[in-house]
Motif scaffolding. Structure first.
Motif, PDB file in Angstrom:
ATOM      1  N   ILE A  87      68.626 100.074  13.927  1.00 32.34           N
ATOM      2  CA  ILE A  87      67.372 100.412  13.267  1.00 32.34           C
ATOM      3  C   ILE A  87      67.187  99.520  12.043  1.00 32.34           C
ATOM      4  O   ILE A  87      66.107  98.974  11.813  1.00 32.34           O
ATOM      5  CB  ILE A  87      67.345 101.900  12.855  1.00 32.34           C
ATOM      6  N   VAL A  88      68.251  99.382  11.265  1.00 30.83           N
ATOM      7  CA  VAL A  88      68.186  98.559  10.058  1.00 30.83           C
ATOM      8  C   VAL A  88      67.901  97.105  10.428  1.00 30.83           C
ATOM      9  O   VAL A  88      67.046  96.462   9.823  1.00 30.83           O
ATOM     10  CB  VAL A  88      69.493  98.665   9.233  1.00 30.83           C
ATOM     11  N   TYR A  89      68.585  96.587  11.436  1.00 33.68           N
ATOM     12  CA  TYR A  89      68.379  95.193  11.828  1.00 33.68           C
ATOM     13  C   TYR A  89      66.944  94.970  12.310  1.00 33.68           C
ATOM     14  O   TYR A  89      66.308  93.988  11.922  1.00 33.68           O
ATOM     15  CB  TYR A  89      69.386  94.777  12.907  1.00 33.68           C
ATOM     16  N   ASP A  90      66.435  95.888  13.127  1.00 34.22           N
ATOM     17  CA  ASP A  90      65.053  95.750  13.613  1.00 34.22           C
ATOM     18  C   ASP A  90      64.064  95.734  12.456  1.00 34.22           C
ATOM     19  O   ASP A  90      63.116  94.954  12.433  1.00 34.22           O
ATOM     20  CB  ASP A  90      64.700  96.882  14.581  1.00 34.22           C
ATOM     21  N   ARG A  91      64.286  96.596  11.468  1.00 30.56           N
ATOM     22  CA  ARG A  91      63.402  96.640  10.309  1.00 30.56           C
ATOM     23  C   ARG A  91      63.505  95.346   9.504  1.00 30.56           C
ATOM     24  O   ARG A  91      62.519  94.834   8.997  1.00 30.56           O
ATOM     25  CB  ARG A  91      63.747  97.837   9.447  1.00 30.56           C
ATOM     26  N   MET A  92      64.724  94.804   9.424  1.00 29.61           N
ATOM     27  CA  MET A  92      64.916  93.535   8.714  1.00 29.61           C
ATOM     28  C   MET A  92      64.141  92.415   9.402  1.00 29.61           C
ATOM     29  O   MET A  92      63.545  91.570   8.738  1.00 29.61           O
ATOM     30  CB  MET A  92      66.400  93.181   8.630  1.00 29.61           C
ATOM     31  N   VAL A  93      64.147  92.409  10.722  1.00 41.83           N
ATOM     32  CA  VAL A  93      63.406  91.396  11.475  1.00 41.83           C
ATOM     33  C   VAL A  93      61.913  91.508  11.169  1.00 41.83           C
ATOM     34  O   VAL A  93      61.245  90.498  10.921  1.00 41.83           O
ATOM     35  CB  VAL A  93      63.675  91.529  12.998  1.00 41.83           C
ATOM     36  N   GLN A  94      61.393  92.727  11.156  1.00 44.45           N
ATOM     37  CA  GLN A  94      59.980  92.938  10.846  1.00 44.45           C
ATOM     38  C   GLN A  94      59.655  92.455   9.430  1.00 44.45           C
ATOM     39  O   GLN A  94      58.645  91.774   9.210  1.00 44.45           O
ATOM     40  CB  GLN A  94      59.623  94.417  10.968  1.00 44.45           C
ATOM     41  N   LYS A  95      60.511  92.813   8.490  1.00 47.46           N
ATOM     42  CA  LYS A  95      60.286  92.420   7.102  1.00 47.46           C
ATOM     43  C   LYS A  95      60.362  90.902   6.953  1.00 47.46           C
ATOM     44  O   LYS A  95      59.576  90.301   6.221  1.00 47.46           O
ATOM     45  CB  LYS A  95      61.321  93.099   6.208  1.00 47.46           C
ATOM     46  N   LEU A  96      61.285  90.273   7.658  1.00 45.47           N
ATOM     47  CA  LEU A  96      61.422  88.819   7.611  1.00 45.47           C
ATOM     48  C   LEU A  96      60.158  88.140   8.125  1.00 45.47           C
ATOM     49  O   LEU A  96      59.676  87.181   7.532  1.00 45.47           O
ATOM     50  CB  LEU A  96      62.647  88.376   8.415  1.00 45.47           C
ATOM     51  N   GLN A  97      59.609  88.647   9.208  1.00 44.40           N
ATOM     52  CA  GLN A  97      58.374  88.079   9.755  1.00 44.40           C
ATOM     53  C   GLN A  97      57.233  88.188   8.741  1.00 44.40           C
ATOM     54  O   GLN A  97      56.463  87.243   8.560  1.00 44.40           O
ATOM     55  CB  GLN A  97      57.997  88.781  11.055  1.00 44.40           C
ATOM     56  N   GLN A  98      57.130  89.335   8.072  1.00 45.26           N
ATOM     57  CA  GLN A  98      56.084  89.520   7.068  1.00 45.26           C
ATOM     58  C   GLN A  98      56.261  88.547   5.907  1.00 45.26           C
ATOM     59  O   GLN A  98      55.301  87.951   5.428  1.00 45.26           O
ATOM     60  CB  GLN A  98      56.102  90.954   6.538  1.00 45.26           C
ATOM     61  N   LEU A  99      57.504  88.408   5.447  1.00 47.70           N
ATOM     62  CA  LEU A  99      57.772  87.506   4.328  1.00 47.70           C
ATOM     63  C   LEU A  99      57.465  86.056   4.696  1.00 47.70           C
ATOM     64  O   LEU A  99      56.929  85.305   3.884  1.00 47.70           O
ATOM     65  CB  LEU A  99      59.228  87.629   3.874  1.00 47.70           C
ATOM     66  N   LYS A 100      57.797  85.664   5.918  1.00 47.63           N
ATOM     67  CA  LYS A 100      57.523  84.290   6.349  1.00 47.63           C
ATOM     68  C   LYS A 100      56.021  84.027   6.417  1.00 47.63           C
ATOM     69  O   LYS A 100      55.566  82.945   6.044  1.00 47.63           O
ATOM     70  CB  LYS A 100      58.194  84.000   7.691  1.00 47.63           C
TER      71      LYS A 100
END
Length: 78
Positions: A27-40
């Protein structure tokens, strides 16, 4: 994972004090991926607008998050 910004956000959202279930790291990793996409996306917008300060600040966040994700991935493999 417990003390990362993303980890703390998720614990607040699902109402737990610590990660104990087997699926929590995913769950944490999936959320990190989403957050990374937003930041990029945000970083790219700053670059397009020639906003150097916003770009640098967001790029630092991207690098920090990528590092956290790498640490979390290593824990999956051990």
């Amino acid at each position: 994972m417990e003390n990362s910004e993303t980890g703390r956000e998720i614990k607040r959202e699902i109402g737990i004090k610590e990660f104990t279930e087997p699926g929590h790291p995913e769950i944490v990793y999936d959320r990190m991926v989403q957050k990374l996409q937003q930041l990029k996306k945000q970083r790219d917008a700053y670059e397009q607008d020639s906003n150097a300060e916003g770009f640098v600040e967001t790029d630092d966040k991207v690098k920090a998050l990528e590092e956290e994700m790498g640490v979390l991935l290593k824990s999956f493999k051990t």
